[in-house]
Design a protein around this motif. Structure first.
Motif, short mmCIF file in Angstrom:
data_model
loop_
_atom_site.label_atom_id
_atom_site.label_comp_id
_atom_site.label_asym_id
_atom_site.label_seq_id
_atom_site.Cartn_x
_atom_site.Cartn_y
_atom_site.Cartn_z
N ARG A 57 -64.19 40.66 -25.92
CA ARG A 57 -63.40 41.77 -26.46
C ARG A 57 -62.58 41.31 -27.66
O ARG A 57 -62.05 40.19 -27.67
N ALA A 58 -62.48 42.17 -28.67
CA ALA A 58 -61.67 41.91 -29.86
C ALA A 58 -60.55 42.94 -29.91
O ALA A 58 -60.80 44.14 -29.84
N ILE A 59 -59.32 42.46 -30.00
CA ILE A 59 -58.13 43.30 -30.05
C ILE A 59 -57.42 43.01 -31.37
O ILE A 59 -57.22 41.85 -31.72
N THR A 60 -57.02 44.05 -32.10
CA THR A 60 -56.25 43.86 -33.32
C THR A 60 -54.85 44.43 -33.10
O THR A 60 -54.70 45.57 -32.67
N LEU A 61 -53.85 43.60 -33.40
CA LEU A 61 -52.46 44.01 -33.24
C LEU A 61 -52.04 44.95 -34.37
O LEU A 61 -52.63 44.92 -35.45
N PRO A 62 -50.97 45.72 -34.15
CA PRO A 62 -50.41 46.46 -35.28
C PRO A 62 -49.67 45.48 -36.19
O PRO A 62 -49.38 44.35 -35.78
N ALA A 63 -49.33 45.89 -37.38
CA ALA A 63 -48.53 45.05 -38.27
C ALA A 63 -47.19 44.77 -37.60
O ALA A 63 -46.56 45.68 -37.06
N ALA A 64 -46.78 43.51 -37.59
CA ALA A 64 -45.51 43.13 -36.96
C ALA A 64 -44.34 43.89 -37.60
O ALA A 64 -43.38 44.25 -36.91
N GLY A 65 -44.43 44.17 -38.89
CA GLY A 65 -43.38 44.92 -39.59
C GLY A 65 -43.42 46.41 -39.31
O GLY A 65 -42.50 47.13 -39.64
N GLY A 66 -44.49 46.87 -38.67
CA GLY A 66 -44.62 48.29 -38.34
C GLY A 66 -44.06 48.64 -36.98
O GLY A 66 -44.04 49.82 -36.59
N VAL A 67 -43.60 47.64 -36.25
CA VAL A 67 -43.00 47.86 -34.93
C VAL A 67 -41.60 47.23 -34.92
O VAL A 67 -41.30 46.37 -35.74
N THR A 68 -40.79 47.65 -34.01
CA THR A 68 -39.44 47.13 -33.89
C THR A 68 -39.46 45.67 -33.45
O THR A 68 -40.28 45.29 -32.61
N ALA A 69 -38.56 44.87 -34.00
CA ALA A 69 -38.42 43.48 -33.53
C ALA A 69 -38.19 43.51 -32.03
O ALA A 69 -37.41 44.31 -31.53
N GLY A 70 -38.90 42.66 -31.31
CA GLY A 70 -38.79 42.63 -29.86
C GLY A 70 -39.88 43.42 -29.16
O GLY A 70 -40.02 43.34 -27.94
N ARG A 71 -40.67 44.18 -29.92
CA ARG A 71 -41.79 44.92 -29.32
C ARG A 71 -42.76 43.89 -28.76
O ARG A 71 -43.11 42.92 -29.42
#
Length: 141
Positions: A57-71
């Motif tokens: 399986r391949a999973i791609t994360l969202p952009a770290a800057g697109g989510v709140t710090a601590g997500r």
């Protein structure tokens, strides 16, 4: 159900499984069963990805800057086949995951927790290798 702790603070466990302590609430985490490769969106509310490893399986994360710090996100091998069918978790754009571009779960029943800095980095907060736990358990039986 309501109770109180030793300090007298009221504790409530709701029928939905949430725990309320002195006005603070800790809710259940949204779980998503995964049986294909996925791209996680910044607005996705799932936290726990329970991954079927009958195939890689391949999973791609969202952009770290697109989510709140601590997500954070938790990824777990639900079928125990990741030693053969690895789970590869990749960054979005130019983000890094512990300084690299991806991280791989390749140990049966392992799980991984990643946390965002809210800017450009994902950090490994926790990695659990259940095969090692099982070996420890057998050694003490």
């Amino acid at each position: 159900m309501c109770s109180s702790d030793l300090g007298g603070a009221q504790i409530q466990i709701t029928t939905g499984g949430s725990v309320n302590v002195a006005g603070l609430t800790a809710s259940n985490y949204a779980r998503r069963a995964v049986s294909t490769g996925i791209v996680i969106g910044a607005a996705d509310t799932d936290v726990w990805y329970d991954i079927d490893t009958t195939a890689a399986r391949a999973i791609t994360l969202p952009a770290a800057g697109g989510v709140t710090a601590g997500r954070f996100y938790v990824f777990s091998d639900t079928t125990g086949n990741s030693a053969t069918n690895a789970i590869t978790i990749s960054r979005a754009g130019s983000d890094t995951i512990e300084g690299g571009t991806s991280v791989t779960i390749a140990s049966a029943y392992a799980s991984l927790m990643l946390i965002s800095d809210g800017t450009s980095k994902w950090r490994v907060l926790r990695f659990s290798d259940w095969t090692k736990l099982n070996e420890i358990g057998r050694a003490h039986v």
